[in-house]
Design a protein around this motif. Structure first.
Motif, PDB file in Angstrom:
ATOM      1  N   VAL A   1       3.381  -5.711  -6.851  1.00 32.42           N
ATOM      2  CA  VAL A   1       3.377  -6.135  -5.448  1.00 32.42           C
ATOM      3  C   VAL A   1       3.210  -7.664  -5.347  1.00 32.42           C
ATOM      4  O   VAL A   1       3.827  -8.314  -4.518  1.00 32.42           O
ATOM      5  CB  VAL A   1       2.284  -5.361  -4.673  1.00 32.42           C
ATOM      6  N   LYS A   2       2.376  -8.222  -6.231  1.00 33.11           N
ATOM      7  CA  LYS A   2       2.207  -9.683  -6.206  1.00 33.11           C
ATOM      8  C   LYS A   2       3.076 -10.393  -7.242  1.00 33.11           C
ATOM      9  O   LYS A   2       3.586 -11.469  -6.988  1.00 33.11           O
ATOM     10  CB  LYS A   2       0.735 -10.055  -6.426  1.00 33.11           C
TER      11      LYS A   2
ATOM     12  N   TYR B   1      -6.905  -4.398  -7.513  1.00 36.32           N
ATOM     13  CA  TYR B   1      -6.694  -4.034  -6.108  1.00 36.32           C
ATOM     14  C   TYR B   1      -5.273  -3.527  -5.989  1.00 36.32           C
ATOM     15  O   TYR B   1      -4.339  -4.175  -6.471  1.00 36.32           O
ATOM     16  CB  TYR B   1      -6.906  -5.263  -5.217  1.00 36.32           C
TER      17      TYR B   1
ATOM     18  N   ASN C   1      -5.480 -10.033  -7.605  1.00 31.85           N
ATOM     19  CA  ASN C   1      -6.626 -10.016  -6.697  1.00 31.85           C
ATOM     20  C   ASN C   1      -7.906 -10.205  -7.478  1.00 31.85           C
ATOM     21  O   ASN C   1      -9.000  -9.930  -6.983  1.00 31.85           O
ATOM     22  CB  ASN C   1      -6.678  -8.690  -5.945  1.00 31.85           C
TER      23      ASN C   1
ATOM     24  N   GLY D   1      -4.247  -1.922  -2.856  1.00 34.10           N
ATOM     25  CA  GLY D   1      -3.944  -1.633  -1.464  1.00 34.10           C
ATOM     26  C   GLY D   1      -5.051  -0.859  -0.785  1.00 34.10           C
ATOM     27  O   GLY D   1      -6.027  -0.435  -1.416  1.00 34.10           O
TER      28      GLY D   1
ATOM     29  N   THR E   1       0.830  -1.205   0.000  1.00 33.90           N
ATOM     30  CA  THR E   1       0.000   0.000   0.000  1.00 33.90           C
ATOM     31  C   THR E   1       0.863   1.253   0.000  1.00 33.90           C
ATOM     32  O   THR E   1       0.660   2.179  -0.795  1.00 33.90           O
ATOM     33  CB  THR E   1      -0.927   0.004   1.242  1.00 33.90           C
TER      34      THR E   1
HETATM   35  C1  LIG Z   1      -1.253  -5.629  -6.549  1.00 32.07           C
HETATM   36  C2  LIG Z   1      -1.263  -5.185  -5.124  1.00 32.07           C
HETATM   37  N1  LIG Z   1      -0.917  -3.932  -4.825  1.00 32.07           N
HETATM   38  C3  LIG Z   1      -0.898  -3.488  -3.558  1.00 32.07           C
HETATM   39  C4  LIG Z   1      -1.231  -4.322  -2.517  1.00 32.07           C
HETATM   40  C5  LIG Z   1      -1.199  -3.813  -1.106  1.00 32.07           C
HETATM   41  O1  LIG Z   1      -0.145  -4.403  -0.420  1.00 32.07           O
HETATM   42  P1  LIG Z   1      -0.141  -4.472   1.168  1.00 32.07           P
HETATM   43  O2  LIG Z   1      -1.198  -5.417   1.585  1.00 32.07           O
HETATM   44  O3  LIG Z   1       1.247  -4.949   1.500  1.00 32.07           O
HETATM   45  O4  LIG Z   1      -0.356  -3.096   1.679  1.00 32.07           O
HETATM   46  C6  LIG Z   1      -1.600  -5.641  -2.773  1.00 32.07           C
HETATM   47  C7  LIG Z   1      -1.974  -6.547  -1.697  1.00 32.07           C
HETATM   48  O5  LIG Z   1      -2.444  -7.639  -1.868  1.00 32.07           O
HETATM   49  C8  LIG Z   1      -1.593  -6.085  -4.120  1.00 32.07           C
HETATM   50  O6  LIG Z   1      -1.933  -7.336  -4.432  1.00 32.07           O
END
Ligand SMILES: Cc1ncc(COP(=O)(O)O)c(C=O)c1O
Length: 442
Positions: free
Chosen positions: A246-247, A144, A216, A146, A118
């Protein structure tokens, strides 16, 4: 053996007296009787308070890429502990980890650390806005990014009647509706729509924020042609391409989705797999854009580049870069898909897999979805029912059909055998319960 959750249930009732929903994140609440609490996790398995041992396919939503409590990473973290934590000053290791990231991801010319996905995405959006001098942004329907207000808009497909465009709602109460106008939604894999939106709004749009494999949202994959078109359209319209890895980062390839697709972002974000579960994330990107940080753009945070997380990340990235861990993960994911497919095919159940084998979405319709709206056409109630039986059979997949199955380097042949046996039971039981319910008109 029937799964007993007596201790988890008792703990839930106690935890509820001090914590909303009795958990530390809303997503961890699975109902009053089915919320479980973890005693410990090792490799591909976790054990709950009642000593039920599960094969885990959630892996903390992706971070534990080498397996829970990987001893190599934990040893490195212990070394990091000796450094002393945080000092409101930088340490030498930051540079070494940044070097590794730049080597693995060519678009990561400069790097800044944060603690969560996030935080990294929030920083990317702020930087994109500052660099372009524009406030709006584009995101894919169903994505998604965050839990921060700008990313918390969603389109509940269950409410969509399949006529016209689905409505967009704030993902939570407390999000000012006045901020809604900054976000524009586009559908995955529709370059014409993207071009149209950019033609109309590019003068106000700072960036396209995109996850090429929607981690997600079933793991829906954008086509390489779509991502290349997005790159070209962003360039043509003076809009930054922000790829949220992030993923996918350090998972679907050493260089993440950008390597897989051969497309470089202006800015990209990483978290999850980079620390094997230790909290650390990264905002990285093109030098010219990143140099705005400190020259007008704020970035920082007390716990940023904590010595324990940083040391864990250094070791995790080294392992992912220098061993065949990612190839083994992808092979396991492929074998898992094949095994599940054989079980489903033998019962005539239409299905398809989406995304990358290391984070597969299982989708109950013949053709794989190309955007979030396609999910509506699948038999997701079948998935939801089967997931519950799988939990009882000690296979921990996400109860929500939109979350992929995460594979780690510790999933082995024994896990595969056990998973497929449990999957077969789950499918049989789901067929008979849903069949009975459907026959009864329920
Ligand atoms: C693509 C993506 N971005 C951002 C996030 C947010 O990450 P965090 O949960 O570490 O804040 C996630 C969380 O699943 C995600 O899948």
């Amino acid at each position: 053996m029937t799964r007993v959750l007596a201790k988890s249930q008792a703990h839930y009732r106690r935890a509820l007296t001090r914590m909303p929903l009795g958990v530390a994140s809303n997503f961890r609440f699975w109902g009053e009787d089915r919320t479980i609490y973890v005693k410990y996790g090792r490799g591909a398995r976790i054990v709950d308070l009642d000593d039920n041992e599960y094969i885990d396919y959630r892996m903390g939503y992706g971070p534990a890429i080498l397996g829970h409590a990987d001893p190599r990473v934990d040893d490195a973290a212990r070394e990091g502990m000796k450094v002393g934590g945080v000092f409101a000053l930088s340490t030498e290791r930051e540079y070494h980890v940044a070097q590794r990231i730049s080597k693995m991801v060519p678009a990561a010319e400069l790097v800044r650390f944060s603690n969560s996905g996030t935080e990294a995405v929030m920083a990317a959006l702020r930087l994109a806005r500052a660099y372009t001098g524009k406030d709006d942004y584009l995101i894919l329907e169903g994505s998604y990014h965050g839990l921060f207000d700008a990313a918390m808009w969603y389109t509940p497909m269950d409410k969509w009647t399949q006529v016209g465009d689905p409505q967009v709602y704030p993902y939570s109460e407390g999000i000012p509706l006045s901020t809604r106008s900054f976000a524009h939604f586009v559908q995955a894999n529709d370059a014409n729509q993207l071009e149209d939106v950019l033609k109309r709004h590019a003068s106000r749009v700072a960036c396209l924020l995109i996850e090429p494999i929607m981690g997600n949202c079933l793991g829906i994959a954008t086509d390489p042609g779509y991502l290349r078109a997005a790159r070209e359209l962003c360039d043509r319209h003076g809009v930054l391409l922000v790829i949220d890895e992030v993923k996918t980062g350090f998972r679907v390839a050493r260089g993440g989705a950008q390597e897989l697709y051969g497309v470089n972002a202006d800015l990209c974000t990483f978290a999850k797999a980079m620390g094997n579960g230790y909290p650390i994330s990264v905002l990285a990107g093109r030098e010219e854009v990143m140099r705005k940080i400190g020259r007008g753009v704020a970035h920082g945070g007390t716990y940023t580049a904590h010595s324990v997380s940083l040391a864990a990340a250094e070791r995790t990235l080294q392992i992912l870069d220098e061993t065949d861990a990612l190839e083994r993960i992808a092979d396991y994911g492929t074998a898992l898909r094949q095994g599940m497919s054989a079980i489903l095919k033998s019962r005539g159940i239409a299905h398809s897999f989406v995304g990358h084998p290391s984070m597969s979405g299982l989708y109950f319709a013949h053709d794989p979805p190309r955007n979030y709206r396609d999910w509506k056409g699948s038999d997701y109630t079948f998935y939801d029912a089967a997931a519950k039986v799988l939990h009882d059979e000690r296979v921990l997949c996400e109860p929500d059909s939109r979350e992929p199955w995460f594979v780690c380097a510790a999933h082995d042949d024994a896990c595969l055998k056990q998973t497929l046996a449990a999957f077969e039971v789950a499918i049989e039981k789901t067929l008979s319960t849903l069949g009975e319910r459907r026959q009864a008109g329920g």
